[in-house]
Design an enzyme around this catalytic site. Structure first.
Site, PDB file in Angstrom:
ATOM      1  N   ASP A  61       0.743  -1.050   0.081  1.00  0.00           N
ATOM      2  CA  ASP A  61       0.295   0.048  -0.508  1.00  0.00           C
ATOM      3  C   ASP A  61       1.157   1.492  -0.044  1.00  0.00           C
ATOM      4  OD1 ASP A  61      -1.933   1.552   0.010  1.00  0.00           O
ATOM      5  OD2 ASP A  61      -3.394   0.563   2.066  1.00  0.00           O
ATOM      6  N   ASP A  93     -11.080   1.997  -3.311  1.00  0.00           N
ATOM      7  CA  ASP A  93     -11.270   1.815  -1.558  1.00  0.00           C
ATOM      8  C   ASP A  93     -12.611   2.031  -1.935  1.00  0.00           C
ATOM      9  OD1 ASP A  93      -8.994   1.216   0.069  1.00  0.00           O
ATOM     10  OD2 ASP A  93      -8.936   3.249   0.238  1.00  0.00           O
TER      11      ASP A  93
HETATM   12  C1  DGJ Z   1      -5.328   1.870   2.251  1.00  0.00           C
HETATM   13  C2  DGJ Z   1      -6.812   0.513   0.991  1.00  0.00           C
HETATM   14  O1  DGJ Z   1      -6.607   0.785   0.145  1.00  0.00           O
HETATM   15  C3  DGJ Z   1      -7.659  -0.113   2.333  1.00  0.00           C
HETATM   16  O2  DGJ Z   1      -7.912  -0.896   1.613  1.00  0.00           O
HETATM   17  C4  DGJ Z   1      -6.648  -0.830   3.349  1.00  0.00           C
HETATM   18  O3  DGJ Z   1      -5.809  -1.069   2.632  1.00  0.00           O
HETATM   19  C5  DGJ Z   1      -6.109   0.643   4.137  1.00  0.00           C
HETATM   20  N1  DGJ Z   1      -5.210   1.301   3.473  1.00  0.00           N
HETATM   21  C6  DGJ Z   1      -5.481   0.412   5.557  1.00  0.00           C
HETATM   22  O4  DGJ Z   1      -5.034   1.794   5.984  1.00  0.00           O
END
Ligand code: DGJ
Length: 685
Positions: free
Chosen positions: A448, A510
């Site tokens: 990430d 997300d």
């Molecule tokens: C952003 C990601 O897109 C989410 O799926 C998740 O992993 C969060 N970060 C965790 O902080």
């Protein structure tokens, strides 16, 4: 032979079904003479040599279609290459020095006529593909400052009009497809954020304004770079259009020393005569065959615990979710954020990559073993490029972050960016990742990256950081051949051909609301194939949008990509869990068709065709429903064999391909109310 050269300083690149012809102008400037349908060698010879524009006080004397536009002489279009030589000279006067051909790889070598400086233009074509990969290499023999060094400039033939397709958006709204007339003048698509971005994506398509999903000529380009980038499109008053693009953004400069080699990322281009759908299918094929590290592997059904527990992770809830996920048919269990250090919110702990002993008293081993015992692979979330100021790492190495001396740090999501341009920082990240994967038998990393870059301090870091990320991923994959990586940057903020060359899929957004996802996935699918589009089914009402959507509809939307589960399964009813398990099993049946088939976008659904199988996913959202009496246009499958018969694998009904394509597919979406959906499986017989 995919590459033909001729004596009169002309090169013909032959792709599967297109041709690209390059020729040198009288002043040695390399120009594109043709990019479009296939030409024979004789036809390519017959193309007129690059014609310099008629020079006047205010017009260019350079030929249109230069392969890399420079600033020498009367050249007024956006330069691809901007150099500042000591003394103030900025021009490059091309002197052709020779070419090399190695299979499908052509290198054209040039020097500047005034300065000790060499430039190479690279072209690569692959058997069975229409994509042309291009990049540029600079070789200075004296110090020089680079203000812009694009990978390539692309020119499209003169058309009656020009329409631009691209994506824009934002966090949880990425990949939003826009189709607008290309404005006269310059149009810039760019990311200045250090990642390829939620707000724009590094690709574009141009058509004459008349292309549809299934008809019309489309010229397109996609940049293989995961940091800041810039593509400048130009539409001239005399009716020409093209674009130039590469890494870096407006205002950066890089000083190169003698002996350095400055290699740009690949900027790939594709001409497709059969509409946006065909352009997408050709891009998908290219990504599968020439970009992805493990293209032939079916993407597993992933369960990810993020939306279920957020930062409240502990061994007990992960075990419980893993148990439920396995029963639902998941093949990978991913523990997301907050398993490490003092990470109980987004305010602390990033950088301290040791299991949190309050949450995992015996470390990660017992959970990993349990996940493996349940028959799943184990995946783990990491965010290696970031640090919270409230962390042991930051307290020990406050100087490791990107910063500009004298300026305060800008915190975003309470975190700072580590400077991977410093070898010791990149080495530290590689070391702990290597050990973590090795010690715990981690099968999958979700990598990430949750903030944009600020106070970068030195312009080279915009480039060096990304190269270091690539290098760490490449080393991890080489040392741990079983390891698979999901790319993520707060959702789909790092979606590009560069990251896809070392990862297996992208966390698309997300936003997991199935209603919103339809548009997000439509934009994503323009260039990137279904197998890399991670799509979870999550809870209803959706935690982000509050929208309630039936489970079946949520599945039918997510099944259009690499299906995953992301809801709080502990709160799903036994009926929901049973239905989910059934739908996961159905997905596993259609997975080869979705992941390895060809995509046909339909007005309110998608279709995949693979060998003798066809899968149609149709969604009737509120937009299609309308008031009572609104007719629903029949969904007409495309790309079928008109002479074949297709058996519906669920009902046994037999259809003629020609009839399906003209009359449409019988679908039971009528009385379903909002969010009716259907999955149809057909097999040619
Ligand atoms: C952003 C990601 O897109 C989410 O799926 C998740 O992993 C969060 N970060 C965790 O902080």
């Amino acid at each position: 032979m995919r590459l033909v050269t001729s004596a009169d300083r002309r090169w013909v690149l032959r792709t599967l079904s297109t041709s690209y012809v390059i020729a040198l102008a009288g002043d040695d400037a390399p120009c594109c003479l043709h990019w479009g349908p296939a030409l024979t060698a004789e036809q390519a010879e017959a193309l007129s040599a690059p014609a310099a524009a008629a020079g006047s006080s205010f017009d260019s004397v350079a030929a249109w279609g230069e392969e890399l536009r420079t600033e020498a002489g009367a050249r007024f279009e956006t330069p691809s290459l901007q150099l500042a030589f000591p003394g103030g000279d900025r021009g490059i006067d091309w002197r052709y020095e020779g070419h090399a051909v190695d299979g499908g790889h052509l290198t054209l070598r040039f020097a500047d006529r005034r300065h000790p400086f060499r430039i190479e233009l690279h072209y690569r074509v692959h058997a069975g593909s229409d994509v042309i990969e291009r990049w540029t290499v600079l070789r200075p023999e004296a110090p020089v400052t680079v203000l812009r060094c694009d990978s390539a400039a692309w020119s499209v033939p003169q058309l009656g009009g020009y329409r631009l397709s691209h994506v824009s958006g934002g966090w949880s709204a990425e990949h939003a497809l826009r189709r607008t007339e290309l404005a006269a003048g310059e149009t810039t698509l760019t990311s200045r954020r250090g990642v390829s971005g939620h707000h724009a994506g590094p690709w574009l398509m141009i058509d004459a304004g008349d292309a549809t999903e299934q008809h019309g000529e489309v010229w397109s380009g996609a940049l293989a770079w995961s940091g800041s980038w810039r593509i400048t499109l130009v539409r001239t008053p005399d009716g020409r259009a093209g674009w130039t693009g590469g890494f870096g953004h407006e205002g950066l400069s890089w000083r190169l020393e003698p002996g350095e080699e400055w290699v740009t990322p690949v900027f790939a281009g594709l001409y497709a005569p059969g509409g946006f759908g065909e352009a997408s299918r050709r891009w998908h094929d290219h990504v599968a065959r020439h970009v992805l590290p493990a293209p032939a592997e079916p993407r597993p059904v992933v369960y990810n615990a993020w939306e279920a527990v957020g930062f409240d992770v502990n061994e007990a809830n992960q075990r419980e979710l893993a148990r439920l996920a396995a029963r639902a048919g998941a093949e990978v269990f991913v523990m997301d954020d907050a398993w490490f250090g003092g990470r109980t919110s987004d305010g602390a702990g990033l950088g301290d990559w040791r299991p949190n002993r309050d949450r995992f008293p015996d470390g990660l081993g017992p959970l990993v073993d349990e996940v493996h015992r349940l028959g799943m692979r184990f995946g783990l979330w990491v965010e290696p490029e970031m640090v919270n100021p409230d962390s042991d790492l930051y307290r020990a190495h406050p100087d490791w972050v990107l910063h500009t001396p004298g300026r305060p740090h800008t915190l975003l999501r309470n975190q700072l960016v580590l400077n991977f341009g410093r070898p010791e920082v990149a080495d530290w990240a590689h070391k702990w990742l290597h050990e973590l994967v090795g010690e715990h038998g981690i099968d999958v990393l979700k990598w990430d990256c949750n903030r944009a870059f600020t106070e970068v301090g030195q312009d080279r870091l915009w480039i060096d950081h990304v190269r270091a990320v690539y290098s760490i991923m490449d080393r991890l994959r080489a040392d741990h051949p079983h390891l698979r990586i999901e790319a993520c940057a707060g959702g789909g903020g790092r979606t590009d051909l560069g990251i896809l060359a070392r990862t297996d899929q992208v966390w698309t957004s997300d936003n997991t609301d199935a209603h919103d996802r339809i548009a997000i996935q439509r934009g994503f699918s323009q260039v990137y194939p279904a197998r890399v589009m991670a799509a979870w089914v999550t809870d209803s009402p959706n935690p982000l949008t509050g929208r309630a959507v039936p489970l079946r509809f949520r599945f039918h939307v997510a099944m259009a990509g690499a299906l995953g589960l992301g809801g709080d399964l502990a709160r799903w009813s036994p009926q929901e869990l049973a239905e989910a398990a059934e739908l996961v099993a159905v997905y596993k049946d259609i997975r080869p068709v979705v992941q390895f088939g060809t995509l046909w976008r339909l007005p309110y659904g998608v279709q995949y065709v693979h060998d003798d199988r066809v899968v149609v996913l149709a969604w009737r959202g509120p937009a299609e429903l309308g008031p009572y009496g609104t007719p629903l246009v029949p969904l007409r499958p495309a790309g079928l064999d008109p002479h074949a018969r297709y058996r519906d694998e669920d009902t046994g009904a037999l259809h003629h391909g020609a009839v399906l394509m003209s009359a449409g597919l019988p679908l039971d979406l009528g009385g379903g109310g909002d969010y009716a959906s259907a999955l149809v499986r057909l097999r040619a017989c």
